[in-house]
Design a protein around this motif. Structure first.
Motif, mmCIF file in Angstrom:
data_model
loop_
_atom_site.group_PDB
_atom_site.id
_atom_site.type_symbol
_atom_site.label_atom_id
_atom_site.label_comp_id
_atom_site.label_asym_id
_atom_site.label_seq_id
_atom_site.Cartn_x
_atom_site.Cartn_y
_atom_site.Cartn_z
ATOM 1 N N TRP A 192 0.925 -1.277 0.059
ATOM 2 C CA TRP A 192 0.095 -0.002 0.005
ATOM 3 C C TRP A 192 1.090 1.181 -0.046
ATOM 4 O O TRP A 192 1.924 1.327 0.809
ATOM 5 C CB TRP A 192 -0.831 0.019 1.199
ATOM 6 N N GLY A 193 0.544 2.001 -0.511
ATOM 7 C CA GLY A 193 1.241 3.308 -0.952
ATOM 8 C C GLY A 193 0.616 4.705 -0.667
ATOM 9 O O GLY A 193 -0.676 4.661 -0.611
ATOM 10 N N ILE A 194 1.404 5.678 -0.169
ATOM 11 C CA ILE A 194 0.878 6.804 0.038
ATOM 12 C C ILE A 194 1.382 7.735 -1.314
ATOM 13 O O ILE A 194 2.313 7.838 -1.591
ATOM 14 C CB ILE A 194 1.326 7.607 1.261
ATOM 15 N N GLY A 195 0.423 8.317 -1.929
ATOM 16 C CA GLY A 195 0.652 8.885 -3.248
ATOM 17 C C GLY A 195 0.321 10.408 -3.273
ATOM 18 O O GLY A 195 -0.848 10.817 -2.560
ATOM 19 N N CYS A 196 0.943 11.160 -4.296
ATOM 20 C CA CYS A 196 0.323 12.508 -4.678
ATOM 21 C C CYS A 196 1.035 12.873 -6.225
ATOM 22 O O CYS A 196 1.880 12.041 -6.545
ATOM 23 C CB CYS A 196 1.020 13.516 -3.593
ATOM 24 N N ASP A 197 0.603 14.072 -6.616
ATOM 25 C CA ASP A 197 1.094 14.364 -7.827
ATOM 26 C C ASP A 197 2.693 14.469 -7.776
ATOM 27 O O ASP A 197 3.007 15.235 -7.016
ATOM 28 C CB ASP A 197 0.394 15.344 -8.320
ATOM 29 N N ALA A 198 3.408 13.890 -8.354
ATOM 30 C CA ALA A 198 4.986 14.019 -8.238
ATOM 31 C C ALA A 198 5.406 15.425 -8.766
ATOM 32 O O ALA A 198 6.595 15.713 -8.660
ATOM 33 C CB ALA A 198 5.644 12.796 -9.000
ATOM 34 N N ASN A 207 -1.749 11.716 -16.521
ATOM 35 C CA ASN A 207 -1.037 12.133 -17.308
ATOM 36 C C ASN A 207 0.355 12.546 -16.662
ATOM 37 O O ASN A 207 1.002 13.449 -17.193
ATOM 38 C CB ASN A 207 -1.501 13.210 -18.552
ATOM 39 N N GLY A 208 0.626 11.767 -15.719
ATOM 40 C CA GLY A 208 1.990 12.258 -14.984
ATOM 41 C C GLY A 208 2.424 10.964 -13.987
ATOM 42 O O GLY A 208 1.328 10.197 -13.407
ATOM 43 N N ALA A 209 3.463 11.359 -13.443
ATOM 44 C CA ALA A 209 3.808 10.492 -12.339
ATOM 45 C C ALA A 209 3.269 10.786 -11.036
ATOM 46 O O ALA A 209 3.111 11.909 -10.551
ATOM 47 C CB ALA A 209 5.548 10.894 -11.989
ATOM 48 N N ILE A 210 3.070 9.727 -10.250
ATOM 49 C CA ILE A 210 2.657 9.651 -8.974
ATOM 50 C C ILE A 210 3.704 9.227 -7.963
ATOM 51 O O ILE A 210 4.307 8.088 -7.949
ATOM 52 C CB ILE A 210 1.259 8.557 -8.864
ATOM 53 N N VAL A 211 3.862 9.980 -6.813
ATOM 54 C CA VAL A 211 4.853 9.463 -5.743
ATOM 55 C C VAL A 211 3.905 8.061 -5.219
ATOM 56 O O VAL A 211 2.823 8.103 -5.160
ATOM 57 C CB VAL A 211 4.762 10.522 -4.638
#
Length: 189
Positions: free
Chosen positions: A29-35, A127-131
């Protein structure tokens, strides 16, 4: 599939607003945001109680998206991506187009192309990377299932993806560092 589409829509809304999501990946499980959002990345460091000099991993959908964030992708990286059967994160030199507080002091960035439909669709639609950093407080063990995620993490994110809560997670990805000079270093197996 209907549930997954709804969850992607909900997670995208939060990511675009600069929020944090808790989501299942191809590993843990990950914590994510817009990179590309430095304020969102600051929130992750604060939530995890992690020093911001310790870089985070991010996920991209495919090779094309990878080229957006790495100036030069060594051929060996593409070979590793094609042949590896386990989730593998690669640390690349010369990161670009990412939030500066996501990139390590030496200009490197750790990126994985996950073999996971939810992550693929989420990154593609953003359309982009996610942390993608493990859902634990820094220094604590990585949760092996959703029910092991600490309350502080659950309460600290803006959205919890409602998929795969019953799955037992595998271990975190392997990490390999590829340098311009051709040196390959295994960081984690």
């Amino acid at each position: 599939m209907l549930n997954q589409n709804k969850e992607i829509t909900n997670a995208l809304h939060v990511l675009k607003q600069g929020g944090l999501i808790l989501y299942p990946t191809d590993t843990v499980w990950g914590i994510g945001c817009d990179a590309t959002n430095p304020k969102a990345i600051e929130k992750i460091y604060k939530l995890k109680q992690r020093i911001d000099s310790k870089a985070l991993i991010c996920l991209v959908a495919d090779d094309r998206m990878l080229k957006k964030y790495v100036k030069h992708i060594p051929q060996v990286a593409l070979d590793i991506i094609d042949i590896t059967e386990t989730p593998t994160t690669i640390i690349y030199d010369d990161a670009q187009n990412l939030a500066t507080n996501l990139v390590a002091e030496d200009g490197t960035i750790a990126i994985r192309i996950p073999d996971d439909e939810f992550c693929f669709q989420l990154t593609r639609k953003l359309n982009g990377a996610i942390v993608s950093t493990s859902a634990n407080i820094s220094g604590s063990p990585t949760p092996k299932s959703f029910k092991e995620i600490p309350q502080a993490i659950l309460k600290g994110v803006d959205y919890v993806v409602n998929l795969r809560h019953d799955e037992i997670c595998t271990k975190p990805s392997a990490i390999i560092k590829l340098s311009h000079n051709g040196v390959v270093k295994v960081i984690r197996t």
